[in-house]
Design an enzyme around this catalytic site. Structure first.
Site, PDB file in Angstrom:
ATOM      1  N   ASP A  85       0.846  -1.192   0.000  1.00  0.00           N
ATOM      2  CA  ASP A  85       0.000   0.000   0.000  1.00  0.00           C
ATOM      3  C   ASP A  85       0.881   1.240   0.000  1.00  0.00           C
ATOM      4  O   ASP A  85       2.032   1.185   0.442  1.00  0.00           O
ATOM      5  CB  ASP A  85      -0.950   0.031   1.208  1.00  0.00           C
ATOM      6  CG  ASP A  85      -2.033   1.095   1.018  1.00  0.00           C
ATOM      7  OD1 ASP A  85      -3.005   0.830   0.299  1.00  0.00           O
ATOM      8  OD2 ASP A  85      -1.875   2.203   1.567  1.00  0.00           O
ATOM      9  N   TYR A 160      -3.031  12.250   2.909  1.00  0.00           N
ATOM     10  CA  TYR A 160      -3.371  11.360   4.039  1.00  0.00           C
ATOM     11  C   TYR A 160      -2.758  11.855   5.342  1.00  0.00           C
ATOM     12  O   TYR A 160      -3.397  11.823   6.403  1.00  0.00           O
ATOM     13  CB  TYR A 160      -2.922   9.923   3.756  1.00  0.00           C
ATOM     14  CG  TYR A 160      -3.803   9.245   2.732  1.00  0.00           C
ATOM     15  CD1 TYR A 160      -5.104   8.881   3.042  1.00  0.00           C
ATOM     16  CD2 TYR A 160      -3.343   8.989   1.452  1.00  0.00           C
ATOM     17  CE1 TYR A 160      -5.933   8.278   2.094  1.00  0.00           C
ATOM     18  CE2 TYR A 160      -4.166   8.395   0.503  1.00  0.00           C
ATOM     19  CZ  TYR A 160      -5.449   8.047   0.832  1.00  0.00           C
ATOM     20  OH  TYR A 160      -6.265   7.463  -0.090  1.00  0.00           O
TER      21      TYR A 160
HETATM   22  O1  1CP Z   1      -2.760  -2.747  -7.199  1.00  0.00           O
HETATM   23  C1  1CP Z   1      -2.724  -3.727  -6.456  1.00  0.00           C
HETATM   24  O2  1CP Z   1      -3.442  -4.707  -6.663  1.00  0.00           O
HETATM   25  C2  1CP Z   1      -1.712  -3.782  -5.328  1.00  0.00           C
HETATM   26  C3  1CP Z   1      -2.206  -3.376  -4.083  1.00  0.00           C
HETATM   27  C4  1CP Z   1      -2.483  -1.922  -3.713  1.00  0.00           C
HETATM   28  C5  1CP Z   1      -2.124  -0.708  -4.310  1.00  0.00           C
HETATM   29  C6  1CP Z   1      -1.402  -0.456  -5.627  1.00  0.00           C
HETATM   30  C7  1CP Z   1      -3.160  -1.617  -2.528  1.00  0.00           C
HETATM   31  C8  1CP Z   1      -3.703  -2.614  -1.601  1.00  0.00           C
HETATM   32  N1  1CP Z   1      -3.156  -0.255  -2.375  1.00  0.00           N
HETATM   33  C9  1CP Z   1      -2.542   0.323  -3.458  1.00  0.00           C
HETATM   34  C10 1CP Z   1      -2.289   1.752  -3.699  1.00  0.00           C
HETATM   35  C11 1CP Z   1      -3.117   2.762  -3.017  1.00  0.00           C
HETATM   36  N2  1CP Z   1      -3.530   2.775  -1.712  1.00  0.00           N
HETATM   37  C12 1CP Z   1      -3.511   3.981  -3.611  1.00  0.00           C
HETATM   38  C13 1CP Z   1      -3.170   4.386  -5.006  1.00  0.00           C
HETATM   39  C14 1CP Z   1      -4.034   3.701  -6.005  1.00  0.00           C
HETATM   40  C15 1CP Z   1      -5.448   4.188  -6.140  1.00  0.00           C
HETATM   41  O3  1CP Z   1      -5.634   5.403  -6.359  1.00  0.00           O
HETATM   42  O4  1CP Z   1      -6.351   3.366  -6.068  1.00  0.00           O
HETATM   43  C16 1CP Z   1      -4.240   4.711  -2.677  1.00  0.00           C
HETATM   44  C17 1CP Z   1      -4.872   6.070  -2.846  1.00  0.00           C
HETATM   45  C18 1CP Z   1      -4.239   3.938  -1.474  1.00  0.00           C
HETATM   46  C19 1CP Z   1      -4.825   4.329  -0.183  1.00  0.00           C
HETATM   47  C20 1CP Z   1      -5.783   3.291   0.277  1.00  0.00           C
HETATM   48  N3  1CP Z   1      -5.404   2.112   0.867  1.00  0.00           N
HETATM   49  C21 1CP Z   1      -7.184   3.292   0.171  1.00  0.00           C
HETATM   50  C22 1CP Z   1      -8.028   4.402  -0.458  1.00  0.00           C
HETATM   51  C23 1CP Z   1      -8.738   5.200   0.587  1.00  0.00           C
HETATM   52  C24 1CP Z   1      -9.236   6.538   0.075  1.00  0.00           C
HETATM   53  O5  1CP Z   1      -8.570   7.553   0.325  1.00  0.00           O
HETATM   54  O6  1CP Z   1     -10.286   6.569  -0.582  1.00  0.00           O
HETATM   55  C25 1CP Z   1      -7.651   2.098   0.727  1.00  0.00           C
HETATM   56  C26 1CP Z   1      -9.066   1.635   0.886  1.00  0.00           C
HETATM   57  C27 1CP Z   1      -6.496   1.360   1.153  1.00  0.00           C
HETATM   58  C28 1CP Z   1      -6.450   0.008   1.752  1.00  0.00           C
HETATM   59  C29 1CP Z   1      -6.030  -1.057   0.813  1.00  0.00           C
HETATM   60  N4  1CP Z   1      -4.901  -1.026   0.021  1.00  0.00           N
HETATM   61  C30 1CP Z   1      -4.786  -2.201  -0.668  1.00  0.00           C
HETATM   62  C31 1CP Z   1      -5.887  -3.034  -0.261  1.00  0.00           C
HETATM   63  C32 1CP Z   1      -6.119  -4.440  -0.743  1.00  0.00           C
HETATM   64  C33 1CP Z   1      -6.652  -2.304   0.654  1.00  0.00           C
HETATM   65  C34 1CP Z   1      -7.890  -2.770   1.384  1.00  0.00           C
HETATM   66  C35 1CP Z   1      -7.437  -3.261   2.694  1.00  0.00           C
HETATM   67  C36 1CP Z   1      -8.396  -4.140   3.421  1.00  0.00           C
HETATM   68  O7  1CP Z   1      -8.539  -5.306   3.017  1.00  0.00           O
HETATM   69  O8  1CP Z   1      -8.916  -3.667   4.437  1.00  0.00           O
END
Ligand code: 1CP
Length: 353
Positions: A85, A160
């Site tokens: 992440d 964040y």
């Molecule tokens: O791409 C992949 O499959 C690899 C895993 C990955 C990546 C590239 C995760 C796992 N997070 C990310 C990057 C990430 N994390 C970004 C940039 C990509 C995007 O814009 O989508 C961002 C903004 C985050 C921050 C984040 N982490 C959020 C978004 C929250 C918001 O501000 O709206 C969330 C929900 C997470 C948690 C997260 N990260 C990844 C997973 C599988 C999860 C869910 C965790 C869980 O199971 O509780």
């Protein structure tokens, strides 16, 4: 003995459609992978994650390897993205934060003053030794399939840290950026250093490409982006440029920023779903590869509509000197994984030459 005879796996990897497209070389088919392909809609993901908090999973190389491989096995995508992440390097330097299910990253004590900034120390390779180990294990399992490492860009990480969690309007972030530009600059420099060190650790452990996610940068007008954000993203990209792996630079709602993002120095610019790739290319400039940009919500439409839109993305992508098919943002968790597999197959069939 030639290098290729000594190490046959490496030429196959370097010759992969994904890395060829990043380098703007001819490809046997358009490569495809999906942002957030790991750890989203897959039942096999939910099974291995059961009872393991998100950040704990990120620090377990065995779990990271398994989750990273799952979408490659299931969909036959052309690249894997490391399961991790964007907040992992912040946790690694001691920021008190957690990823709350259904919410996202939550920071216990937001950073809003110079004294707060003192708590944010530089990242040392040892801080992310487990992530480097996960990269080495995953690369060994993937063979000729490239692994993409990634990090959050300074602005998105700052959002964040300053807001304390996910934010719609980024009001505290903008208050700091516009109200105390000197502190803002210091925060962005510190984050650029952490991000560059995190990418470097992943590259040295063996990832074949890196993606810089500036997910929330579309919240900014272009003038502010150019003055207060783009130089710091450019510094990150330049810091890892000498390591020789392709760099992908992506953000959301970036139609007005694409030219400036292209100027930040990455070989590949990711485009969200709001702008056709041929139009995006006119803003980015002709000498970059593009990545994108099927609307992730369109995957919920009947298959014929999905197929039509997939073909339209491929057609627009032909204008680019390199095209990596992807979504315009991450996979939505409720997406039918079967549709993702069909999109991969269709992209490969339609683009085979
Ligand atoms: O791409 C992949 O499959 C690899 C895993 C990955 C990546 C590239 C995760 C796992 N997070 C990310 C990057 C990430 N994390 C970004 C940039 C990509 C995007 O814009 O989508 C961002 C903004 C985050 C921050 C984040 N982490 C959020 C978004 C929250 C918001 O501000 O709206 C969330 C929900 C997470 C948690 C997260 N990260 C990844 C997973 C599988 C999860 C869910 C965790 C869980 O199971 O509780």
């Amino acid at each position: 003995m030639t290098a290729s005879a000594a190490a046959p796996a490496v030429p196959a990897l370097q010759d992969s459609a994904f890395l060829r497209a990043c380098r703007r070389e001819p490809v046997p088919h358009t490569p495809v992978w999906f942002m957030r392909q790991a750890g989203r809609s897959l039942p096999e993901y939910r099974k291995v994650r059961a009872g393991v908090p998100m950040l704990e999973a990120c620090w377990r190389p065995d779990l990271v390897t398994e989750i990273t491989l799952q979408p490659v096995r299931r969909h036959g995508v052309d690249a894997a993205i490391l399961f991790s992440d964007i907040v992992v390097p912040l946790k690694a330097v001691g920021v008190d934060l957690d990823i709350v299910p259904g919410v996202g990253p939550v920071v216990a004590e937001p950073i809003r003053t110079a004294a707060d900034l003192d708590r944010l120390r530089p990242l040392e390779p040892d801080d992310v030794a487990a992530i480097a180990e996960a990269v080495r294990m995953t690369v060994a399992e993937l063979g000729p399939v490239p692994l993409i490492g990634f990090a959050g860009a300074p602005f998105t990480l700052a959002s964040y840290l300053v807001e304390g969690g996910p934010s719609r309007n980024h009001e505290h972030t903008k208050a700091l950026m516009y109200g105390d530009p000197v502190l803002w600059d210091a925060l962005m420099r510190r984050l650029a250093g952490i991000t560059a060190a995190f990418l470097r650790a992943q590259i040295e452990a063996g990832v074949s490409a890196v993606q810089l996610f500036d997910s929330w940068v579309g919240a900014l007008p272009a003038t502010d982006y150019v003055r207060q954000v783009q130089p710091h993203s450019a510094a990150v990209l330049s810091a890892v440029g000498e390591l020789g792996v392709p760099r992908i630079h992506f953000g959301v709602v970036t139609g007005e920023l694409l030219g400036h993002m292209g100027d930040a120095g990455a070989e590949v610019v990711g485009v969200d779903f709001r702008l056709p790739l041929d139009e995006a290319l006119q803003r980015i400039g002709p000498d970059r590869a593009v990545q994108g940009n099927l609307d992730p919500a369109a995957l919920f439409a009947p298959w014929e509509a999905v197929a039509e839109r997939t073909r339209a993305v491929l057609a627009a992508g032909r204008a680019a000197p390199g095209h990596i098919f992807n979504l315009g943002h991450g996979v939505i968790p409720e997406t039918d994984p079967g549709v993702l597999t069909r999109v991969v197959d269709l992209v490969h069939e339609e683009s085979a030459r």
